[in-house]
Design a protein around this motif. Structure first.
Motif, PDB file in Angstrom:
ATOM      1  N   LEU A 117       0.804  -1.215   0.029  1.00 28.35           N
ATOM      2  CA  LEU A 117      -0.353  -0.034  -0.032  1.00 28.35           C
ATOM      3  C   LEU A 117       0.793   1.390   0.066  1.00 28.35           C
ATOM      4  O   LEU A 117       0.533   2.264  -0.697  1.00 28.35           O
ATOM      5  N   TRP A 118       1.721   1.288   0.627  1.00 28.79           N
ATOM      6  CA  TRP A 118       2.922   2.472   0.577  1.00 28.79           C
ATOM      7  C   TRP A 118       3.393   2.609  -0.616  1.00 28.79           C
ATOM      8  O   TRP A 118       3.247   3.756  -1.131  1.00 28.79           O
ATOM      9  N   HIS A 119       3.755   1.448  -1.346  1.00 30.41           N
ATOM     10  CA  HIS A 119       4.306   1.565  -2.870  1.00 30.41           C
ATOM     11  C   HIS A 119       3.266   2.438  -3.560  1.00 30.41           C
ATOM     12  O   HIS A 119       3.375   3.427  -4.246  1.00 30.41           O
ATOM     13  N   VAL A 120       2.053   2.007  -3.605  1.00 34.05           N
ATOM     14  CA  VAL A 120       0.797   2.368  -4.331  1.00 34.05           C
ATOM     15  C   VAL A 120       0.563   3.942  -4.167  1.00 34.05           C
ATOM     16  O   VAL A 120       0.619   4.824  -4.757  1.00 34.05           O
ATOM     17  N   MET A 121       0.481   4.339  -2.649  1.00 36.82           N
ATOM     18  CA  MET A 121       0.113   5.349  -2.285  1.00 36.82           C
ATOM     19  C   MET A 121       1.446   6.352  -2.439  1.00 36.82           C
ATOM     20  O   MET A 121       0.878   7.755  -2.886  1.00 36.82           O
ATOM     21  N   SER A 122       2.536   6.115  -2.233  1.00 37.66           N
ATOM     22  CA  SER A 122       3.472   6.967  -2.491  1.00 37.66           C
ATOM     23  C   SER A 122       3.729   7.543  -3.853  1.00 37.66           C
ATOM     24  O   SER A 122       4.019   8.376  -4.360  1.00 37.66           O
ATOM     25  N   ALA A 123       3.665   6.396  -4.750  1.00 39.69           N
ATOM     26  CA  ALA A 123       3.537   6.638  -6.096  1.00 39.69           C
ATOM     27  C   ALA A 123       2.526   7.749  -6.648  1.00 39.69           C
ATOM     28  O   ALA A 123       2.716   8.447  -7.423  1.00 39.69           O
ATOM     29  N   PHE A 124       1.209   7.438  -6.093  1.00 39.57           N
ATOM     30  CA  PHE A 124       0.164   8.335  -6.485  1.00 39.57           C
ATOM     31  C   PHE A 124       0.577   9.844  -5.972  1.00 39.57           C
ATOM     32  O   PHE A 124      -0.015  10.671  -6.690  1.00 39.57           O
ATOM     33  N   VAL A 125       1.047   9.917  -4.723  1.00 36.88           N
ATOM     34  CA  VAL A 125       1.287  11.162  -4.396  1.00 36.88           C
ATOM     35  C   VAL A 125       2.187  11.862  -5.201  1.00 36.88           C
ATOM     36  O   VAL A 125       2.257  13.129  -5.431  1.00 36.88           O
ATOM     37  N   ALA A 126       3.275  11.317  -5.738  1.00 31.94           N
ATOM     38  CA  ALA A 126       4.310  11.772  -6.599  1.00 31.94           C
ATOM     39  C   ALA A 126       3.622  12.131  -7.704  1.00 31.94           C
ATOM     40  O   ALA A 126       3.782  13.422  -7.981  1.00 31.94           O
ATOM     41  N   TYR A 127       2.800  11.609  -8.345  1.00 28.34           N
ATOM     42  CA  TYR A 127       2.118  11.911  -9.603  1.00 28.34           C
ATOM     43  C   TYR A 127       1.112  13.131  -9.380  1.00 28.34           C
ATOM     44  O   TYR A 127       1.213  14.161 -10.257  1.00 28.34           O
ATOM     45  N   ARG A 128       0.319  13.164  -8.135  1.00 34.68           N
ATOM     46  CA  ARG A 128      -0.349  14.160  -8.072  1.00 34.68           C
ATOM     47  C   ARG A 128       0.541  15.472  -7.571  1.00 34.68           C
ATOM     48  O   ARG A 128      -0.185  16.680  -7.745  1.00 34.68           O
ATOM     49  N   LEU A 129       1.626  15.409  -6.928  1.00 29.31           N
ATOM     50  CA  LEU A 129       2.315  16.603  -6.508  1.00 29.31           C
ATOM     51  C   LEU A 129       2.716  17.243  -7.920  1.00 29.31           C
ATOM     52  O   LEU A 129       2.690  18.473  -8.211  1.00 29.31           O
ATOM     53  N   VAL A 130       3.036  16.391  -9.043  1.00 32.45           N
ATOM     54  CA  VAL A 130       3.344  17.165 -10.336  1.00 32.45           C
ATOM     55  C   VAL A 130       2.059  17.631 -11.030  1.00 32.45           C
ATOM     56  O   VAL A 130       2.178  18.772 -11.502  1.00 32.45           O
ATOM     57  N   ARG A 131       1.115  16.991 -10.940  1.00 32.55           N
ATOM     58  CA  ARG A 131      -0.308  17.383 -11.448  1.00 32.55           C
ATOM     59  C   ARG A 131      -0.684  18.587 -10.969  1.00 32.55           C
ATOM     60  O   ARG A 131      -1.195  19.535 -11.555  1.00 32.55           O
ATOM     61  N   ASP A 132      -0.762  18.692  -9.670  1.00 30.50           N
ATOM     62  CA  ASP A 132      -1.225  19.921  -9.029  1.00 30.50           C
ATOM     63  C   ASP A 132      -0.287  20.998  -9.052  1.00 30.50           C
ATOM     64  O   ASP A 132      -1.026  22.148  -9.379  1.00 30.50           O
ATOM     65  N   ARG A 133       0.899  20.714  -9.299  1.00 27.83           N
ATOM     66  CA  ARG A 133       1.656  22.155  -9.629  1.00 27.83           C
ATOM     67  C   ARG A 133       1.345  22.449 -11.074  1.00 27.83           C
ATOM     68  O   ARG A 133       1.396  23.746 -11.249  1.00 27.83           O
ATOM     69  N   ASP A 134       1.512  21.765 -12.031  1.00 27.01           N
ATOM     70  CA  ASP A 134       1.273  21.922 -13.364  1.00 27.01           C
ATOM     71  C   ASP A 134      -0.045  22.636 -13.679  1.00 27.01           C
ATOM     72  O   ASP A 134      -0.162  23.646 -14.291  1.00 27.01           O
ATOM     73  N   LYS A 135      -1.186  22.076 -12.775  1.00 25.92           N
ATOM     74  CA  LYS A 135      -2.419  22.888 -12.784  1.00 25.92           C
ATOM     75  C   LYS A 135      -2.397  24.266 -12.235  1.00 25.92           C
ATOM     76  O   LYS A 135      -3.036  25.194 -12.992  1.00 25.92           O
ATOM     77  N   ALA A 136      -1.603  24.491 -11.209  1.00 25.56           N
ATOM     78  CA  ALA A 136      -1.465  25.917 -10.650  1.00 25.56           C
ATOM     79  C   ALA A 136      -1.046  26.717 -11.675  1.00 25.56           C
ATOM     80  O   ALA A 136      -1.238  28.115 -11.616  1.00 25.56           O
ATOM     81  N   ILE A 137      -0.024  26.307 -12.259  1.00 24.86           N
ATOM     82  CA  ILE A 137       0.785  27.247 -13.207  1.00 24.86           C
ATOM     83  C   ILE A 137      -0.155  27.625 -14.404  1.00 24.86           C
ATOM     84  O   ILE A 137      -0.013  28.657 -14.703  1.00 24.86           O
ATOM     85  N   ARG A 138      -0.586  26.280 -14.621  1.00 22.83           N
ATOM     86  CA  ARG A 138      -1.746  26.909 -15.922  1.00 22.83           C
ATOM     87  C   ARG A 138      -2.798  27.862 -15.553  1.00 22.83           C
ATOM     88  O   ARG A 138      -3.055  28.886 -16.186  1.00 22.83           O
ATOM     89  N   GLN A 139      -3.176  27.625 -14.126  1.00 29.20           N
ATOM     90  CA  GLN A 139      -4.388  28.665 -13.611  1.00 29.20           C
ATOM     91  C   GLN A 139      -3.630  29.857 -13.473  1.00 29.20           C
ATOM     92  O   GLN A 139      -4.442  31.043 -13.869  1.00 29.20           O
ATOM     93  N   ARG A 140      -2.617  30.143 -13.088  1.00 29.52           N
ATOM     94  CA  ARG A 140      -1.941  31.451 -12.957  1.00 29.52           C
ATOM     95  C   ARG A 140      -1.563  31.882 -14.252  1.00 29.52           C
ATOM     96  O   ARG A 140      -2.003  33.228 -14.372  1.00 29.52           O
ATOM     97  N   ARG A 141      -1.513  31.102 -15.178  1.00 27.97           N
ATOM     98  CA  ARG A 141      -1.405  31.718 -16.574  1.00 27.97           C
ATOM     99  C   ARG A 141      -2.450  32.440 -17.244  1.00 27.97           C
ATOM    100  O   ARG A 141      -2.799  33.445 -17.863  1.00 27.97           O
TER     101      ARG A 141
END
Length: 153
Positions: A117-141
């Motif tokens: 579960l740690w493997h799956v959850m930490s991989a998902f968190v890594a993906y979401r960190l990138v996704r959320d940052r990219d989304k925030a940058i897009r929103q700022r633009r």
């Protein structure tokens, strides 16, 4: 045994997260190949560690070395993700990561399940960190008056 195979297979979450990172892009943003590489490599190192752990037993010096490599690389990668995402990290992602850490430190007889579960959850968190940052940058633009193409609207 089947449980070992399933345990090792839980590392597939890391390359899946890497593929998702590579496939996420907006019109004027390129995917972050460095972060995708990091999450792929975390999966490779984790698989090597756990393969040796299951094959040689936890007391083996080889396993201790792989554990050190896995822990070091995972922590460094985690710091890279946090630095990259600083300022856009959502509370629910922090909460999910906190729950995942509880699974990480479980040493009970359910270790293979909780660590999977740690493997799956930490991989998902890594993906979401990138996704959320990219989304925030897009929103700022967008808020700055640029449209989806990155041109003035």
């Amino acid at each position: 045994p089947l449980w070992v195979s399933l345990f090792l297979l839980s590392n597939i979450a890391f390359p899946i997260a890497g593929i998702k990172i590579l496939s996420r892009r907006y019109q004027d943003q390129q995917p972050n190949k460095t972060l995708a590489f990091f999450v792929f490599l975390v999966g490779v190192v984790s698989t090597a560690f756990h393969w040796n752990q299951c094959s040689l037993g936890s007391g083996s010096p080889v396993v201790h070395t792989w554990c050190l490599v896995d822990t070091t690389f995972s922590c460094v990668s985690g710091l890279v993700y946090i630095i990259y995402s600083w300022g856009t990290i959502r509370k629910r992602i922090c909460a999910l990561f906190a729950i995942a850490v509880v699974f990480l430190f479980d040493t009970s007889r359910f270790y293979t399940i909780t660590h999977s579960l740690w493997h799956v959850m930490s991989a998902f968190v890594a993906y979401r960190l990138v996704r959320d940052r990219d989304k925030a940058i897009r929103q700022r633009r967008v808020e700055e008056g640029k449209d989806d193409e990155g041109t003035m609207g």
